[in-house]
Design an enzyme around this catalytic site. Structure first.
Site, PDB file in Angstrom:
ATOM      1  CE  LYS A 221      -4.440  -1.721   1.158  1.00  0.00           C
ATOM      2  NZ  LYS A 221      -5.469  -1.986   2.155  1.00  0.00           N
ATOM      3  NE  ARG A 255      -7.640  -8.190   0.516  1.00  0.00           N
ATOM      4  CZ  ARG A 255      -7.128  -7.427  -0.442  1.00  0.00           C
ATOM      5  NH1 ARG A 255      -6.136  -6.629  -0.198  1.00  0.00           N
ATOM      6  NH2 ARG A 255      -7.662  -7.464  -1.659  1.00  0.00           N
TER       7      ARG A 255
END
Ligand code: 7PM
Length: 274
Positions: A221, A255
């Site tokens: 991210k 995740r």
């Protein structure tokens, strides 16, 4: 800490790895549905070989800044992949969607978990989950994927994310979804600045007061890019570090894109936590 999801019951006394499987049109195939499905299935099987505990199947409609995908196109992408996988694997499949119709079809096709960035706020979503036996991930997001990164603002990001998750948890339980079917997720990058994301990591341990397993998605991210200066394809080390840190302060499901590296790193966390 047990997580009941369909026919599976995960014992979350060690951190589990959820491998990301994107079902999207790609450049090196002919773009046909058959090759799209096969590429996703092959990728999914390779993630299981790398040690994934769960696979998260997404048709990309929930991605920040992504072009919205129609209901029919999302179904065309994800359902054949779920159908092809369920018969040959023995780990839970998660469907990454906020659309109730996709949840319904994915559950019918054999998905065991619904991963919803909108935390079951769409009409009928709660009832569909309550009428099933699948597990659910309730995620926090400020705004919508199209606009959420324009100017995210909080008086107290940790308190507000926690309050939202507590409110969704209470409503889901009142609607007949058992506690042991619910995991919570602060939603890194979903309507959050670098400072907001860092605050959430700093206070991640305090989310255990919600009494539910925590799922964390920090893999590749932008906050990791902002800190390291690396492009999305060079965020492996930062992503593994983020998973290790999260697991050390209590996250139960990570995740991630890079399953093998994460599984190996988390073995050290598990050894320390035993
Ligand atoms: C661009 C930015 C593309 C972000 C894709 C993403 C999460 C999720 C996603 C998460 C849960 C990605 C994200 N992130 N579901 N779906 N938690 N529960 O990295 O953090 O795949 S989309």
């Amino acid at each position: 800490m047990l997580f009941n999801c369909g026919k599976f019951q995960l014992n979350l006394n060690r951190p589990h790895v959820m491998g990301i499987v994107n079902v999207t049109p790609d450049s090196f195939s002919d773009g046909g549905k058959f090759s799209q499905t096969n590429l996703a299935v092959e990728h999914a099987l390779s993630l299981i070989e790398e040690g994934a505990d769960i696979l998260d199947i997404g048709g990309e409609s929930t991605r920040p800044n992504a072009i919205p995908v129609s209901l029919q196109e999302e179904l065309n992408r994800v359902i054949p992949v779920i159908e092809a996988l369920v018969s040959q694997i023995n780990i839970p499949l998660s469907i990454d969607t906020y659309k109730p119709q996709v949840m319904q079809a994915a559950i019918a096709a054999g998905a065991s978990i619904v991963n919803d960035i909108r935390a079951l706020q769409e009409t009928d979503a709660i009832d569909i989950i309550a009428a099933s036996d699948v597990g659910v991930c309730l995620m926090h997001m400020q705004g919508t994927p199209q606009t959420m990164q324009i100017n995210p603002q909080y008086a107290d990001v940790v308190a507000e994310v926690k309050a939202f998750l507590q409110q969704r948890l209470t409503l889901c339980e009142a609607s007949g979804i058992d506690k042991n079917r619910i995991v919570l997720d602060p939603g890194f990058g979903f309507g959050k600045t670098r400072a907001h994301n860092i605050s959430l990591i700093q206070h991640l341990a305090s989310f255990s007061s919600l009494g539910q397993p925590l799922l964390v998605g920090l893999s590749r991210k932008s906050v990791l890019g902002q800190v390291t200066g690396q492009d999305v394809d060079a965020r492996l080390y930062a992503s593994v570090a983020a998973s290790v840190i999260s697991a050390m302060v209590g996250a139960k499901i990570l995740r991630v894109h890079d399953v093998k590296a994460t599984v190996e790193a988390l073995k050290i966390v598990t050894a320390i936590q035993q």
